[in-house]
Design a protein around this motif. Sequence first.
Motif, PDB file in Angstrom:
ATOM      1  N   VAL A  16       0.864  -1.178   0.000  1.00 48.42           N
ATOM      2  CA  VAL A  16       0.000   0.000   0.000  1.00 48.42           C
ATOM      3  C   VAL A  16       0.901   1.228   0.000  1.00 48.42           C
ATOM      4  CG1 VAL A  16      -1.812   1.276   1.209  1.00 48.42           C
ATOM      5  CG2 VAL A  16      -1.785  -1.238   1.286  1.00 48.42           C
ATOM      6  N   TYR A  17       0.649   2.125  -0.952  1.00 48.49           N
ATOM      7  CA  TYR A  17       1.410   3.368  -1.072  1.00 48.49           C
ATOM      8  C   TYR A  17       0.521   4.551  -0.739  1.00 48.49           C
ATOM      9  CZ  TYR A  17       4.764   0.651  -3.796  1.00 48.49           C
ATOM     10  OH  TYR A  17       5.670  -0.298  -4.210  1.00 48.49           O
ATOM     11  N   GLU A  18       1.119   5.577  -0.152  1.00 45.85           N
ATOM     12  CA  GLU A  18       0.449   6.867  -0.047  1.00 45.85           C
ATOM     13  C   GLU A  18       0.377   7.440  -1.464  1.00 45.85           C
ATOM     14  OE1 GLU A  18      -1.067   7.939   2.424  1.00 45.85           O
ATOM     15  OE2 GLU A  18      -0.092   7.223   4.248  1.00 45.85           O
ATOM     16  N   ALA A  19      -0.460   8.443  -1.681  1.00 47.35           N
ATOM     17  CA  ALA A  19      -0.630   9.013  -3.015  1.00 47.35           C
ATOM     18  C   ALA A  19       0.682   9.542  -3.590  1.00 47.35           C
ATOM     19  CB  ALA A  19      -1.669  10.132  -2.975  1.00 47.35           C
ATOM     20  N   ASP A  20       1.600  10.011  -2.728  1.00 47.58           N
ATOM     21  CA  ASP A  20       2.868  10.557  -3.212  1.00 47.58           C
ATOM     22  C   ASP A  20       3.900   9.491  -3.561  1.00 47.58           C
ATOM     23  OD1 ASP A  20       3.761   9.632  -0.745  1.00 47.58           O
ATOM     24  OD2 ASP A  20       4.320  11.615   0.013  1.00 47.58           O
ATOM     25  N   GLY A  21       3.554   8.207  -3.373  1.00 48.85           N
ATOM     26  CA  GLY A  21       4.459   7.117  -3.718  1.00 48.85           C
ATOM     27  C   GLY A  21       5.217   6.540  -2.542  1.00 48.85           C
ATOM     28  N   THR A  22       5.050   7.112  -1.353  1.00 49.00           N
ATOM     29  CA  THR A  22       5.696   6.587  -0.156  1.00 49.00           C
ATOM     30  C   THR A  22       5.047   5.274   0.246  1.00 49.00           C
ATOM     31  OG1 THR A  22       6.073   8.854   0.612  1.00 49.00           O
ATOM     32  CG2 THR A  22       6.271   7.089   2.261  1.00 49.00           C
ATOM     33  N   GLU A  23       5.864   4.244   0.496  1.00 49.14           N
ATOM     34  CA  GLU A  23       5.314   2.961   0.922  1.00 49.14           C
ATOM     35  C   GLU A  23       4.766   3.096   2.331  1.00 49.14           C
ATOM     36  OE1 GLU A  23       6.878  -1.516   1.894  1.00 49.14           O
ATOM     37  OE2 GLU A  23       7.580  -0.626   0.017  1.00 49.14           O
ATOM     38  N   LEU A  24       3.486   2.772   2.497  1.00 46.60           N
ATOM     39  CA  LEU A  24       2.836   2.846   3.803  1.00 46.60           C
ATOM     40  C   LEU A  24       2.995   1.525   4.545  1.00 46.60           C
ATOM     41  CD1 LEU A  24       1.024   4.347   5.831  1.00 46.60           C
ATOM     42  CD2 LEU A  24      -0.941   3.456   4.575  1.00 46.60           C
ATOM     43  N   VAL A  25       2.651   0.409   3.880  1.00 48.91           N
ATOM     44  CA  VAL A  25       2.737  -0.901   4.528  1.00 48.91           C
ATOM     45  C   VAL A  25       2.783  -1.987   3.464  1.00 48.91           C
ATOM     46  CG1 VAL A  25       0.223  -1.196   4.770  1.00 48.91           C
ATOM     47  CG2 VAL A  25       1.741  -2.367   6.336  1.00 48.91           C
ATOM     48  N   ARG A  26       3.520  -3.026   3.759  1.00 50.05           N
ATOM     49  CA  ARG A  26       3.523  -4.234   2.936  1.00 50.05           C
ATOM     50  C   ARG A  26       2.632  -5.226   3.667  1.00 50.05           C
ATOM     51  NH1 ARG A  26       5.864  -6.402  -1.311  1.00 50.05           N
ATOM     52  NH2 ARG A  26       7.041  -4.522  -1.716  1.00 50.05           N
ATOM     53  N   LEU A  27       1.593  -5.706   2.973  1.00 47.00           N
ATOM     54  CA  LEU A  27       0.610  -6.590   3.593  1.00 47.00           C
ATOM     55  C   LEU A  27       1.060  -8.050   3.511  1.00 47.00           C
ATOM     56  CD1 LEU A  27      -2.597  -5.002   2.043  1.00 47.00           C
ATOM     57  CD2 LEU A  27      -1.713  -4.660   4.359  1.00 47.00           C
ATOM     58  N   ALA A  28       0.821  -8.776   4.572  1.00 47.70           N
ATOM     59  CA  ALA A  28       1.089 -10.212   4.612  1.00 47.70           C
ATOM     60  C   ALA A  28      -0.233 -10.937   4.822  1.00 47.70           C
ATOM     61  CB  ALA A  28       2.048 -10.543   5.747  1.00 47.70           C
ATOM     62  N   PRO A  29      -0.475 -11.993   4.054  1.00 38.55           N
ATOM     63  CA  PRO A  29      -1.721 -12.734   4.258  1.00 38.55           C
ATOM     64  C   PRO A  29      -1.674 -13.491   5.579  1.00 38.55           C
ATOM     65  CG  PRO A  29      -0.354 -13.874   2.667  1.00 38.55           C
ATOM     66  CD  PRO A  29       0.340 -12.583   2.982  1.00 38.55           C
ATOM     67  N   PRO A  30      -2.825 -13.737   6.185  1.00 36.72           N
ATOM     68  CA  PRO A  30      -2.844 -14.529   7.420  1.00 36.72           C
ATOM     69  C   PRO A  30      -2.264 -15.917   7.163  1.00 36.72           C
ATOM     70  CG  PRO A  30      -5.015 -13.596   6.940  1.00 36.72           C
ATOM     71  CD  PRO A  30      -4.158 -13.340   5.754  1.00 36.72           C
ATOM     72  N   ARG A  31      -1.435 -16.392   8.057  1.00 33.62           N
ATOM     73  CA  ARG A  31      -0.802 -17.703   7.887  1.00 33.62           C
ATOM     74  C   ARG A  31      -1.638 -18.821   8.501  1.00 33.62           C
ATOM     75  NH1 ARG A  31       3.155 -18.016   4.410  1.00 33.62           N
ATOM     76  NH2 ARG A  31       4.303 -19.511   5.666  1.00 33.62           N
ATOM     77  N   ASP A  32      -2.690 -18.475   9.234  1.00 31.83           N
ATOM     78  CA  ASP A  32      -3.494 -19.495   9.906  1.00 31.83           C
ATOM     79  C   ASP A  32      -4.775 -19.851   9.146  1.00 31.83           C
ATOM     80  OD1 ASP A  32      -4.835 -17.114  10.269  1.00 31.83           O
ATOM     81  OD2 ASP A  32      -5.065 -17.346  12.434  1.00 31.83           O
ATOM     82  N   LEU A  33      -4.804 -19.571   7.859  1.00 27.31           N
ATOM     83  CA  LEU A  33      -5.998 -19.875   7.061  1.00 27.31           C
ATOM     84  C   LEU A  33      -6.165 -21.361   6.813  1.00 27.31           C
ATOM     85  CD1 LEU A  33      -5.730 -17.082   4.356  1.00 27.31           C
ATOM     86  CD2 LEU A  33      -7.277 -17.147   6.321  1.00 27.31           C
ATOM     87  N   VAL A  34      -5.054 -22.068   6.719  1.00 24.51           N
ATOM     88  CA  VAL A  34      -5.070 -23.495   6.393  1.00 24.51           C
ATOM     89  C   VAL A  34      -4.160 -24.232   7.367  1.00 24.51           C
ATOM     90  CG1 VAL A  34      -5.650 -23.161   3.957  1.00 24.51           C
ATOM     91  CG2 VAL A  34      -3.274 -23.125   4.657  1.00 24.51           C
TER      92      VAL A  34
END
Length: 162
Positions: free
Chosen positions: A95-113
């Motif tokens: 996820v980036y802010e509108a100016d291109g700054t990285e806000l967060v890198r998302l990780a999927p939940p590991r407990d789905l399976v």
Amino acid sequence: MSPNPQDPNPQDPNPQDPSLQGPSAQAANAARHGQGPVVTGWSHGDRVVRWTHGGGVVQKDFAGPTQAALAWDGRVIVVEALDDTPYTPTDNAVVYEADGTELVRLAPPRDLVAEPSWVFGFFTAHLDAQGRPVLVVATQVGDFWGHPDLTAGTVVDVQEWR
């Protein structure tokens, strides 16, 4: 894993809706109305994603083909190439802010399976009928979807995709 997940919330076309115009018209409309970023230069598989911000264009280059790119709430979400090799990193949505700054890198939940190595990563993203982003998580035994939690860096409200 479906190559083209269908939108569970189809909407009737409205010719006045800027989302139904071409990328240049969307960018011009957003600039005129002071709206957030609009993705202007992206197609499934591209290695470059462009969006508008403050009268200019932000460009992000990626090592591999991208799976999805969408603007939402003043931010841009990009789903990078999916690597389904077991035991590889699965944090392929950023996820980036509108100016291109990285806000967060998302990780999927590991407990789905039952086995965490069966979680491959994010497959795609789209906006639901309320304008919230939906991220689809691919696993060895089926797909799941949820909404991003920018504080936790993952997705919440997770449900089976089909």
